[in-house]
Write an enzyme that holds these catalytic residues in place. Structure first.
Site, PDB file in Angstrom:
ATOM      1  N   ASP A  74       0.844  -1.190   0.000  1.00  0.00           N
ATOM      2  CA  ASP A  74       0.000   0.000   0.000  1.00  0.00           C
ATOM      3  C   ASP A  74       0.878   1.237   0.000  1.00  0.00           C
ATOM      4  O   ASP A  74       1.988   1.217   0.532  1.00  0.00           O
ATOM      5  CB  ASP A  74      -0.935   0.020   1.220  1.00  0.00           C
ATOM      6  N   TYR A 151      -2.499  12.292   2.868  1.00  0.00           N
ATOM      7  CA  TYR A 151      -2.899  11.379   3.949  1.00  0.00           C
ATOM      8  C   TYR A 151      -2.136  11.678   5.232  1.00  0.00           C
ATOM      9  O   TYR A 151      -2.683  11.589   6.329  1.00  0.00           O
ATOM     10  CB  TYR A 151      -2.676   9.919   3.525  1.00  0.00           C
TER      11      TYR A 151
HETATM   12  O1  CP3 Z   1      -3.393  -2.682  -7.225  1.00  0.00           O
HETATM   13  C1  CP3 Z   1      -3.079  -3.684  -6.539  1.00  0.00           C
HETATM   14  O2  CP3 Z   1      -3.685  -4.784  -6.633  1.00  0.00           O
HETATM   15  C2  CP3 Z   1      -1.858  -3.589  -5.654  1.00  0.00           C
HETATM   16  C3  CP3 Z   1      -2.043  -3.218  -4.297  1.00  0.00           C
HETATM   17  C4  CP3 Z   1      -2.478  -1.804  -3.969  1.00  0.00           C
HETATM   18  C5  CP3 Z   1      -3.323  -1.533  -2.855  1.00  0.00           C
HETATM   19  N1  CP3 Z   1      -3.394  -0.186  -2.685  1.00  0.00           N
HETATM   20  C6  CP3 Z   1      -3.975  -2.557  -2.017  1.00  0.00           C
HETATM   21  C7  CP3 Z   1      -5.104  -2.180  -1.165  1.00  0.00           C
HETATM   22  C8  CP3 Z   1      -2.117  -0.575  -4.500  1.00  0.00           C
HETATM   23  C9  CP3 Z   1      -1.290  -0.281  -5.746  1.00  0.00           C
HETATM   24  C10 CP3 Z   1      -2.669   0.439  -3.671  1.00  0.00           C
HETATM   25  C11 CP3 Z   1      -2.470   1.887  -3.894  1.00  0.00           C
HETATM   26  C12 CP3 Z   1      -3.163   2.843  -3.042  1.00  0.00           C
HETATM   27  N2  CP3 Z   1      -3.450   2.741  -1.705  1.00  0.00           N
HETATM   28  C13 CP3 Z   1      -3.560   4.129  -3.490  1.00  0.00           C
HETATM   29  C14 CP3 Z   1      -3.328   4.698  -4.867  1.00  0.00           C
HETATM   30  C15 CP3 Z   1      -4.279   4.174  -5.876  1.00  0.00           C
HETATM   31  C16 CP3 Z   1      -5.699   4.618  -5.695  1.00  0.00           C
HETATM   32  O3  CP3 Z   1      -6.533   3.751  -5.413  1.00  0.00           O
HETATM   33  O4  CP3 Z   1      -5.968   5.830  -5.890  1.00  0.00           O
HETATM   34  C17 CP3 Z   1      -4.172   4.781  -2.401  1.00  0.00           C
HETATM   35  C18 CP3 Z   1      -4.766   6.159  -2.397  1.00  0.00           C
HETATM   36  C19 CP3 Z   1      -4.086   3.901  -1.274  1.00  0.00           C
HETATM   37  C20 CP3 Z   1      -4.532   4.164   0.131  1.00  0.00           C
HETATM   38  C21 CP3 Z   1      -5.573   3.223   0.565  1.00  0.00           C
HETATM   39  N3  CP3 Z   1      -5.396   1.879   0.737  1.00  0.00           N
HETATM   40  C22 CP3 Z   1      -6.899   3.536   0.897  1.00  0.00           C
HETATM   41  C23 CP3 Z   1      -7.517   4.920   0.832  1.00  0.00           C
HETATM   42  C24 CP3 Z   1      -7.512   2.338   1.278  1.00  0.00           C
HETATM   43  C25 CP3 Z   1      -8.908   2.167   1.845  1.00  0.00           C
HETATM   44  C26 CP3 Z   1      -9.952   2.286   0.839  1.00  0.00           C
HETATM   45  C27 CP3 Z   1     -10.430   0.933   0.406  1.00  0.00           C
HETATM   46  O5  CP3 Z   1     -10.429   0.667  -0.812  1.00  0.00           O
HETATM   47  O6  CP3 Z   1     -10.837   0.182   1.308  1.00  0.00           O
HETATM   48  C28 CP3 Z   1      -6.569   1.297   1.122  1.00  0.00           C
HETATM   49  C29 CP3 Z   1      -6.799  -0.139   1.390  1.00  0.00           C
HETATM   50  C30 CP3 Z   1      -6.362  -1.121   0.357  1.00  0.00           C
HETATM   51  N4  CP3 Z   1      -5.184  -1.086  -0.350  1.00  0.00           N
HETATM   52  C31 CP3 Z   1      -7.066  -2.303  -0.007  1.00  0.00           C
HETATM   53  C32 CP3 Z   1      -6.283  -2.971  -0.964  1.00  0.00           C
HETATM   54  C33 CP3 Z   1      -6.583  -4.294  -1.624  1.00  0.00           C
HETATM   55  C34 CP3 Z   1      -8.375  -2.774   0.601  1.00  0.00           C
HETATM   56  C35 CP3 Z   1      -8.099  -3.166   2.014  1.00  0.00           C
HETATM   57  C36 CP3 Z   1      -8.705  -4.453   2.482  1.00  0.00           C
HETATM   58  O7  CP3 Z   1      -8.389  -5.565   1.988  1.00  0.00           O
HETATM   59  O8  CP3 Z   1      -9.470  -4.345   3.454  1.00  0.00           O
END
Ligand code: CP3
Length: 343
Positions: A74, A151
């Site tokens: 992440d 963030y």
């Molecule tokens: O793309 C992929 O499969 C690779 C893994 C990846 C994740 N996050 C896994 C994740 C990548 C490349 C990210 C990037 C990320 N993380 C960004 C930039 C891309 C975008 O979406 O704009 C940002 C802003 C984040 C920060 C982040 N991580 C947030 C705001 C959240 C919560 C929102 C949500 O979707 O629940 C996450 C959690 C997150 N990162 C999850 C995953 C699979 C979901 C968490 C879970 O399994 O509970």
């Protein structure tokens, strides 16, 4: 010329069928992801357990045969490695300790300490570089400094990045010092990913669209340019994908301004417009609206074909315009892939 399709597109080759991967391809829409996530306990434990992080990275490759795998991690691991408290609240998203004063900033650790926290991520990369199929490209990534700073300053996701804009207005020196610290950490973090086996890196600037005018140039373009230049100096030939999400007209010239080999497009820009104005400078990636992975049907097929056709005269990597959402139907992902590959 490299033989992997993603690397060929990144090198500027126009391919008869665009290679495909998908943002958040390892994610909650997949039952096998949810099962592994359950086993890990929580999201951060999943990120920091190399065997499990590698396993979820591989799941969409096994199920769909995407042309690239993206490291499972992440963008908020970098703030955590710099000393921020981080937790993910289920259903609410990330919560971090905030950086809004000089004293908060002074509590952050030095860039040289980040690897202690981040070494499991490098281990995940090295497992993947051994286990991925030969024709699958391994993509590493980090958040771009502005997005990570939004963030760190707010302590959470925000609809308009208000707290970061406020700090920029009220204490620009502190805001710039924070961006500088994140920029340096990002260079070291991505460099280690490449040493561990990442073949491409992607910079996610998810909130670039809230910067305008000179701020966009100073806080989206300039840090990307610096990170890319330093990475390419250390790792000659390393391809880099930049994603200044919702940059609008600022997508024009972004390849040249930053040195990125590929510019990823969100789904707010029309593919025909981007083919004429952005793809002329190099490879583009995108840009199907993620909502089609929920709704499917003929609309998905028509839109997918329209995007493939619009970008067919230049280098293109097919992707969504943003991450796939948890309510998506895995069958629609297969339909998208079959449509792109012409089955
Ligand atoms: O793309 C992929 O499969 C690779 C893994 C990846 C994740 N996050 C896994 C994740 C990548 C490349 C990210 C990037 C990320 N993380 C960004 C930039 C891309 C975008 O979406 O704009 C940002 C802003 C984040 C920060 C982040 N991580 C947030 C705001 C959240 C919560 C929102 C949500 O979707 O629940 C996450 C959690 C997150 N990162 C999850 C995953 C699979 C979901 C968490 C879970 O399994 O509970």
């Amino acid at each position: 010329m490299p033989d992997k399709t993603i690397l060929r597109a990144l090198a500027g080759e126009t391919l008869p069928v665009p290679p495909i991967w998908m943002m958040r391809q390892a994610g909650r829409y997949l039952p096998e992801y949810r099962a592994t996530r359950e086993k890990a306990g929580d999201f951060l434990s999943l990120c920091y357990t190399p065997d499990l992080a590698a396993e979820v990275t591989l799941q969409p490759i096994r199920r769909y045969g995407f042309d690239a795998a993206i490291l499972f991690a992440d963008i908020l691991l970098v703030p955590q490695a710099l000393g921020a408290d981080l937790r993910f609240v289920t259903g609410e998203g990330p919560r971090l300790s905030t950086v809004t004063t000089q004293a908060d900033f002074d509590r952050l650790g030095p860039v040289s300490d980040i690897h202690e926290t981040l070494s499991p991520v490098y281990e995940t990369v090295s497992i993947l570089s051994r286990e991925l199929p030969r024709d699958t490209t391994l993509i590493g990534f980090a958040g771009a400094p502005w997005t990570v700073a939004t963030y760190m300053i707010a302590g959470r996701g925000t609809p308009d990045q208000g707290p970061a804009h406020a700090l920029k207005a009220e204490n620009r020196a502190l805001f710039e010092a924070l961006l500088e610290r994140i920029t340096e950490a990002t260079i070291e973090y991505l460099s280690k990913q490449v040493e561990a086996g990442a073949e491409v890196v992607k910079l996610f600037d998810s909130w670039a669209g809230s910067l305008s005018g000179a701020d966009f140039d100073a806080y989206a373009t300039a840090p990307a340019k610096r990170i890319i230049a330093e990475l390419k100096a250390r790792h000659p030939g390393l391809p880099v994908i930049a994603f200044p999400r919702e940059a609008g007209d600022k997508y024009i010239g972004f390849h040249k301004a930053t040195g990125a080999d590929c510019v990823a497009l969100d789904n707010s820009v029309a593919a025909d417009w981007a083919a004429a104005n952005v793809q002329t400078d190099g490879c583009v990636q995108g840009n199907l609206a993620p909502g089609h992975m929920v709704t499917g049907g003929q609309n998905l097929i028509d839109e997918t074909r329209r995007i493939v056709k619009a970008f067919s005269n230049g280098p293109h990597i097919f992707n969504l315009g943003h991450g796939i959402t948890p309510d998506a139907d895995p069958a629609n992902v297969q339909l998208m892939i079959d449509t792109v590959r012409g089955a």
